[in-house]
Design a protein around this motif. Structure first.
Motif, PDB file in Angstrom:
ATOM      1  N   ALA A  14     -29.895   9.341  57.438  1.00  0.00           N
ATOM      2  CA  ALA A  14     -29.559  10.761  57.574  1.00  0.00           C
ATOM      3  C   ALA A  14     -28.104  10.994  57.193  1.00  0.00           C
ATOM      4  CB  ALA A  14     -29.820  11.223  58.998  1.00  0.00           C
ATOM      5  N   GLY A  15     -27.884  12.081  56.456  1.00  0.00           N
ATOM      6  CA  GLY A  15     -26.548  12.385  55.970  1.00  0.00           C
ATOM      7  C   GLY A  15     -26.270  11.840  54.582  1.00  0.00           C
ATOM      8  N   SER A  62     -35.141  25.842  53.592  1.00  0.00           N
ATOM      9  CA  SER A  62     -34.872  24.587  54.303  1.00  0.00           C
ATOM     10  C   SER A  62     -33.908  23.664  53.548  1.00  0.00           C
ATOM     11  CB  SER A  62     -36.180  23.847  54.561  1.00  0.00           C
ATOM     12  OG  SER A  62     -36.841  23.578  53.339  1.00  0.00           O
ATOM     13  N   ARG A  66     -27.917  22.330  50.409  1.00  0.00           N
ATOM     14  CA  ARG A  66     -27.951  20.859  50.441  1.00  0.00           C
ATOM     15  C   ARG A  66     -28.492  20.261  49.147  1.00  0.00           C
ATOM     16  NH1 ARG A  66     -31.182  18.295  53.902  1.00  0.00           N
ATOM     17  NH2 ARG A  66     -32.755  19.944  53.973  1.00  0.00           N
ATOM     18  N   SER A  84     -26.760  15.546  52.199  1.00  0.00           N
ATOM     19  CA  SER A  84     -26.931  15.810  53.640  1.00  0.00           C
ATOM     20  C   SER A  84     -28.398  15.706  54.043  1.00  0.00           C
ATOM     21  CB  SER A  84     -26.378  17.196  54.001  1.00  0.00           C
ATOM     22  OG  SER A  84     -25.024  17.312  53.642  1.00  0.00           O
ATOM     23  N   LYS A  86     -31.899  14.893  55.765  1.00  0.00           N
ATOM     24  CA  LYS A  86     -32.338  14.883  57.154  1.00  0.00           C
ATOM     25  C   LYS A  86     -33.678  14.153  57.243  1.00  0.00           C
ATOM     26  CE  LYS A  86     -30.395  19.538  57.756  1.00  0.00           C
ATOM     27  NZ  LYS A  86     -30.696  20.934  58.164  1.00  0.00           N
ATOM     28  N   PRO A  87     -34.009  13.625  58.414  1.00  0.00           N
ATOM     29  CA  PRO A  87     -35.325  12.971  58.559  1.00  0.00           C
ATOM     30  C   PRO A  87     -36.481  13.879  58.154  1.00  0.00           C
ATOM     31  CG  PRO A  87     -33.925  12.425  60.417  1.00  0.00           C
ATOM     32  CD  PRO A  87     -33.180  13.451  59.611  1.00  0.00           C
ATOM     33  N   GLU A  88     -36.343  15.174  58.375  1.00  0.00           N
ATOM     34  CA  GLU A  88     -37.418  16.098  58.006  1.00  0.00           C
ATOM     35  C   GLU A  88     -37.558  16.295  56.506  1.00  0.00           C
ATOM     36  OE1 GLU A  88     -34.933  16.642  60.198  1.00  0.00           O
ATOM     37  OE2 GLU A  88     -34.261  18.738  60.148  1.00  0.00           O
ATOM     38  N   ASP A  89     -36.645  15.735  55.719  1.00  0.00           N
ATOM     39  CA  ASP A  89     -36.788  15.756  54.269  1.00  0.00           C
ATOM     40  C   ASP A  89     -37.698  14.627  53.776  1.00  0.00           C
ATOM     41  OD1 ASP A  89     -33.309  16.562  54.099  1.00  0.00           O
ATOM     42  OD2 ASP A  89     -34.992  17.946  53.796  1.00  0.00           O
ATOM     43  N   SER A 122     -33.239   8.289  60.807  1.00  0.00           N
ATOM     44  CA  SER A 122     -32.207   8.863  61.687  1.00  0.00           C
ATOM     45  C   SER A 122     -31.271   7.809  62.212  1.00  0.00           C
ATOM     46  CB  SER A 122     -32.885   9.601  62.828  1.00  0.00           C
ATOM     47  OG  SER A 122     -33.717   8.711  63.545  1.00  0.00           O
TER      48      SER A 122
END
Length: 122
Positions: A14-15, A62, A66, A84, A86-89, A122
């Motif tokens: 993440a990030g 969403s 980014r 950036s 995210k786990p949801e990506d 994450s």
């Protein structure tokens, strides 16, 4: 024969960042609208970003701020710079093309690639 071949997927924390590429062949790439979609396990495929010509990129809420979609018409290649993350990506990311932007945005393009996996931990 039309081909869309994605590359650049992988695993990242993440990030982090990844840059996806989509090599297009068999059609006049610069005359088509191009886009990126994604599908997470157990979810429907959703649009991420689309671009008409060299301008008018449109992003899903969403990913705004980014992700950046771009294209190199000379090389018949579409890109998606993802920052950036995210786990949801986490999802399979697909490249797509259609001569009509609305068809692409609605998820009914003429052409699809096979996908490249992006995993964000994450």
């Amino acid at each position: 024969q039309v081909q869309l071949v994605e590359s650049g997927g992988g695993s990242v924390q993440a990030g982090g960042s990844l840059r996806l590429s989509c090599a297009a062949s068999g059609f006049a790439h610069n005359n088509y609208c191009m886009g990126w979609f994604r599908q997470a396990p157990g979810k429907e495929r959703e649009v991420v970003a689309v671009i008409e010509g060299d301008y008018r990129p449109i992003y899903a809420n969403s990913v705004k701020g980014r992700f950046t979609i771009s294209r190199d018409n000379a090389k018949n290649t579409l890109f998606l710079q993802m920052n950036s993350l995210k786990p949801e990506d986490t999802a399979m990311y697909y490249c797509a093309a259609d001569s009509v932007l609305v068809n692409l945005w609605r998820g009914s393009p003429d052409y699809w690639g096979q996908g490249t996996q992006v995993t964000v931990s994450s």
